[in-house]
Enzyme design. Structure first.
Site, PDB file in Angstrom:
ATOM      1  N   LYS A 178     -37.329 -98.141 -19.943  1.00 21.93           N
ATOM      2  CA  LYS A 178     -36.279 -98.694 -20.798  1.00 21.93           C
ATOM      3  C   LYS A 178     -35.941 -97.743 -21.937  1.00 21.93           C
ATOM      4  O   LYS A 178     -34.796 -97.646 -22.348  1.00 21.93           O
ATOM      5  CB  LYS A 178     -36.722-100.047 -21.361  1.00 21.93           C
ATOM      6  CG  LYS A 178     -36.411-101.193 -20.424  1.00 21.93           C
ATOM      7  CD  LYS A 178     -36.907-102.506 -20.985  1.00 21.93           C
ATOM      8  CE  LYS A 178     -38.400-102.570 -20.870  1.00 21.93           C
ATOM      9  NZ  LYS A 178     -38.990-103.780 -21.416  1.00 21.93           N
ATOM     10  N   GLU A 186     -40.720-107.085 -22.183  1.00 21.62           N
ATOM     11  CA  GLU A 186     -40.416-106.941 -23.596  1.00 21.62           C
ATOM     12  C   GLU A 186     -38.894-106.875 -23.705  1.00 21.62           C
ATOM     13  O   GLU A 186     -38.259-106.068 -23.012  1.00 21.62           O
ATOM     14  CB  GLU A 186     -41.039-105.640 -24.133  1.00 21.62           C
ATOM     15  CG  GLU A 186     -40.821-105.527 -25.615  1.00 21.62           C
ATOM     16  CD  GLU A 186     -41.384-104.243 -26.221  1.00 21.62           C
ATOM     17  OE1 GLU A 186     -42.081-103.488 -25.541  1.00 21.62           O
ATOM     18  OE2 GLU A 186     -41.088-104.034 -27.418  1.00 21.62           O
ATOM     19  N   ARG A 232     -46.899 -98.597 -10.470  1.00 24.26           N
ATOM     20  CA  ARG A 232     -45.506 -98.695 -10.915  1.00 24.26           C
ATOM     21  C   ARG A 232     -44.595 -98.138  -9.855  1.00 24.26           C
ATOM     22  O   ARG A 232     -44.962 -97.207  -9.134  1.00 24.26           O
ATOM     23  CB  ARG A 232     -45.302 -97.801 -12.145  1.00 24.26           C
ATOM     24  CG  ARG A 232     -45.695 -98.356 -13.445  1.00 24.26           C
ATOM     25  CD  ARG A 232     -45.448 -97.324 -14.538  1.00 24.26           C
ATOM     26  NE  ARG A 232     -44.192 -97.585 -15.235  1.00 24.26           N
ATOM     27  CZ  ARG A 232     -44.069 -98.535 -16.162  1.00 24.26           C
ATOM     28  NH1 ARG A 232     -45.088 -99.293 -16.490  1.00 24.26           N
ATOM     29  NH2 ARG A 232     -42.922 -98.713 -16.762  1.00 24.26           N
TER      30      ARG A 232
HETATM   31  P1  ATP Z   1     -40.509 -99.689 -19.731  1.00 19.18           P
HETATM   32  O1  ATP Z   1     -41.286 -98.446 -19.994  1.00 19.18           O
HETATM   33  O2  ATP Z   1     -39.391 -99.484 -18.804  1.00 19.18           O
HETATM   34  O3  ATP Z   1     -40.118-100.411 -20.982  1.00 19.18           O
HETATM   35  P2  ATP Z   1     -42.569-101.568 -19.560  1.00 19.18           P
HETATM   36  O4  ATP Z   1     -43.706-101.672 -18.623  1.00 19.18           O
HETATM   37  O5  ATP Z   1     -42.869-101.236 -20.977  1.00 19.18           O
HETATM   38  O6  ATP Z   1     -41.523-100.606 -18.934  1.00 19.18           O
HETATM   39  P3  ATP Z   1     -42.076-104.340 -19.839  1.00 19.18           P
HETATM   40  O7  ATP Z   1     -40.846-105.031 -20.291  1.00 19.18           O
HETATM   41  O8  ATP Z   1     -43.252-104.381 -20.728  1.00 19.18           O
HETATM   42  O9  ATP Z   1     -41.679-102.853 -19.521  1.00 19.18           O
HETATM   43  O10 ATP Z   1     -42.461-104.802 -18.378  1.00 19.18           O
HETATM   44  C1  ATP Z   1     -42.486-106.107 -17.896  1.00 19.18           C
HETATM   45  C2  ATP Z   1     -43.287-106.100 -16.639  1.00 19.18           C
HETATM   46  O11 ATP Z   1     -42.663-105.275 -15.656  1.00 19.18           O
HETATM   47  C3  ATP Z   1     -44.672-105.552 -16.871  1.00 19.18           C
HETATM   48  O12 ATP Z   1     -45.605-106.377 -16.219  1.00 19.18           O
HETATM   49  C4  ATP Z   1     -44.618-104.177 -16.270  1.00 19.18           C
HETATM   50  O13 ATP Z   1     -45.868-103.775 -15.799  1.00 19.18           O
HETATM   51  C5  ATP Z   1     -43.596-104.337 -15.146  1.00 19.18           C
HETATM   52  N1  ATP Z   1     -42.947-103.067 -14.867  1.00 19.18           N
HETATM   53  C6  ATP Z   1     -42.274-102.281 -15.732  1.00 19.18           C
HETATM   54  N2  ATP Z   1     -41.876-101.148 -15.138  1.00 19.18           N
HETATM   55  C7  ATP Z   1     -42.311-101.210 -13.858  1.00 19.18           C
HETATM   56  C8  ATP Z   1     -42.231-100.331 -12.732  1.00 19.18           C
HETATM   57  N3  ATP Z   1     -41.618 -99.160 -12.803  1.00 19.18           N
HETATM   58  N4  ATP Z   1     -42.792-100.735 -11.568  1.00 19.18           N
HETATM   59  C9  ATP Z   1     -43.399-101.923 -11.487  1.00 19.18           C
HETATM   60  N5  ATP Z   1     -43.515-102.785 -12.503  1.00 19.18           N
HETATM   61  C10 ATP Z   1     -42.987-102.442 -13.682  1.00 19.18           C
HETATM   62 MG    MG Z   2     -43.285-102.026 -22.752  1.00 16.48          MG
END
Ligand code: ATP
Ligand code: MG
Length: 552
Positions: A272, A37, A262
């Site tokens: 983020k 995102e 994760r």
């Molecule tokens: P954040 O909470 O940091 O915004 P998110 O999962 O909402 O994390 P996205 O931009 O939606 O962030 O993530 C893109 C991809 O990266 C998704 O497939 C997510 O599962 C993966 N991802 C995000 N954070 C992690 C993590 N800590 N370890 C492994 N994969 C991750």
């Molecule tokens: Mg997200």
């Protein structure tokens, strides 16, 4: 998990894909996607997902898409998209196709209409608060909304009116009609669309309704022909919904969702939202601050992309949540730089040494190898002259036991140069040592001194040749291993995570160094030329990592 017990990397997803190929599932194809995102910069957790998605595609000769999951326009921006693209490429990966979930808004709308026509979705007028109350709990079933029995015709008309902007934000939502008594709360008629008048960075004001993640993601995967939709464990309970949507609709493909744990890294936060808070509330200097666990921050600190890929390989892919020690990440860059970074000399806290028996106007140019084990990294020229600078703490007036460096009346070797002896300490009126008077032994260049042992070796620079530098010593951003378990993670930000040293001196050969160049400053640590603030007038170096793991 500590650095020492890092397992040989495991990856259960590789086994699943291998079996799928041998069963000719998905026609033997492997198509993955990385779906960020664009609401912030990528962090080290994303690197894990990137290495997995692109890595599996490469290993099985498939392809991997970059897909911006841009359905929440309030917090998303073009700047974030550009940063994400740059970071994925810098990590060493190329996407087959770049997509945006917003490209599918029209198709998503049509699929929603299809669900309504099937009687599998309805427009609900309950407020957000009422929907929450009706949802039930883990132990109690939910309650059906009175709108659940609306006719298909009414639902179609209302959904169309939602799109046309005839209602206020939040006045209606489109919900899937599944099962209000499902033990899985995600299946209790989840929302598929909501009304939100927000300008979108790509579709502008074309839409005032936006699809929800669970509806968007599975359909986007299907449209792109994704075979293995790899996501993190928190989506496990959403998988039945992912499958329900694809089961109801005639989509071009049937992707399968597979969850992995994760990355959780000690002494930092990988979210983020929290990283945005650190930036917006000025706890750090931007998303690429070297203390940030963002890809941009790690790059600016001096991490190589190879070291980050190596880290992702070492931590493996499992279904078990576990915390990784920061030392595991640091070891990856330390090993890389120990192998590959040229050596140089820098003095952080200079102490002046006058070599009394060295001719005033003389200077010598010493040819010094850039890496003790790697002759292929070449040599550089280091000037030696009458006045040199050493590190203040490499001299002790009252030495502690076993002190092997310079003491009054004692000898020490200057790295790659001569043995010197300290004869006299000069102090200022305040009683602080400002200079040492020494002599050198001209017969000790590249040779052991005759008849005596000199144990210590210290680094130095020639005063008249050395360059001014600012050196930034970075430390961990948080004082506790798991900042997220605190009431407020901002309370445990380490106030000493940046120490700026303004009066450092570095050897003259660094005049030609460029942004991002990496060095081992002998006996001090690994450093990187800062990519934003360093200039020919004033070099700025960031400490990437210490020479040894000083934390464990
Ligand atoms: P954040 O909470 O940091 O915004 P998110 O999962 O909402 O994390 P996205 O931009 O939606 O962030 O993530 C893109 C991809 O990266 C998704 O497939 C997510 O599962 C993966 N991802 C995000 N954070 C992690 C993590 N800590 N370890 C492994 N994969 C991750
Ligand atoms: Mg997200």
């Amino acid at each position: 998990m500590s650095a020492a017990e890092t397992p040989a990397s495991s990856n259960f997803i590789r086994h699943i894909i291998t079996k799928d190929i041998s069963d000719n599932k998905h026609n033997g194809n492997v198509i993955t996607r990385f779906p960020p995102e664009p609401n912030g910069y990528l962090h080290i957790g994303h690197a894990k997902s990137i290495c997995l998605n692109f890595g599996m595609a490469a290993e099985f000769k498939g392809s991997c898409n970059l897909r911006f999951d841009d359905t929440n326009p309030e917090k998303e921006s073009i700047e974030f998209m550009q940063a994400i693209e740059q970071d994925v490429q810098w990590l060493g990966f190329n996407w087959s196709n770049k997509h945006h979930a917003s490209d599918y808004f029209e198709q998503l709308y049509d699929y929603a209409v299809e669900l309504i026509k099937q009687g599998n979705a309805y427009v609900d007028s309950l407020s957000a608060e009422q929907i929450r109350q009706y949802r039930g709990t883990l132990t109690e079933p939910g309650k059906e909304s009175p709108d659940r029995s609306r006719t298909i015709e009414e639902n179609l008309a209302l959904f169309s009116a939602m799109r046309q902007g005839e209602f206020d934000d939040g006045q209606y939502v489109l919900r899937a009609k599944i099962d209000m008594a499902s033990p899985n709360i995600n299946m209790r008629d989840p929302a598929l669309y909501r009304i939100r008048r927000v300008h979108h960075q790509r579709t502008a004001d074309q839409w005032c309704i936006y699809p929800m993640y669970d509806f968007t993601h599975c359909i986007s995967d299907a449209i792109e022909g994704i075979t293995h939709s790899l996501c993190t464990l928190e989506f496990e309970a959403h998988r039945p919904l992912y499958e329900w949507v694809l089961d109801k609709l005639q989509t071009p493909a049937q992707p399968q969702q597979i969850e992995f744990s994760r990355l959780q890294l000690e002494y930092t936060v990988v979210s983020k939202r929290k990283l945005a808070q650190l930036v917006n509330e000025n706890h750090v200097n931007g998303w690429d601050d070297p203390r940030m666990p963002t890809i941009a921050g790690l790059r600016r600190a001096g991490y190589t992309s190879a070291s980050i890929r190596d880290f992702c390989e070492r931590i493996g892919i499992t279904k078990k949540d576990s915390w990784i020690e920061m030392g595991v990440l640091e070891n990856c860059i330390r090993e890389d730089l120990n192998e590959n970074a040229p050596r140089a000399m820098a003095v952080l806290h200079p102490l002046r040494i006058v070599i009394e028996n060295y001719p005033d106007a003389q200077e010598e140019i010493l040819e010094v190898s850039n890496h003790p084990q790697k002759p292929e990294l070449g040599t550089r020229k280091i000037p030696f002259s009458k006045v040199i600078l050493i590190e203040q703490d490499d001299f002790a007036q009252t030495p502690p036991p076993k002190f092997k460096r310079l003491i009054e009346g004692g000898e020490v070797r200057l790295r790659s140069s001569y043995v010197i002896k300290c004869n006299e300490i000069i102090k200022n009126d305040a009683g602080n040592i400002i200079e040492l008077r020494c002599t050198y032994d001209p017969d000790t260049l590249g040779k052991k001194p005759e008849g005596r042992k000199v144990k210590g070796v210290i680094h130095w620079v020639s005063e008249q040749h050395a360059l001014d530098a600012e050196i930034r010593l970075y430390d961990r951003l948080f004082n506790v291993a798991n900042p997220e378990s605190e009431n407020n993670f901002l309370d445990v930000v380490n106030p000493d995570s940046l120490q700026t040293l303004n009066h450092c001196k570095v050897e003259a050969s660094l005049a030609n160094s460029e942004a991002g160049n990496l060095f081992q400053f002998e006996r001090i640590g690994y450093f990187c030329v800062d990519s934003k603030d360093s200039s020919a007038e004033k070099l700025v170096f960031n400490r990437t990592v210490t020479l040894r793991d000083t934390w464990s």
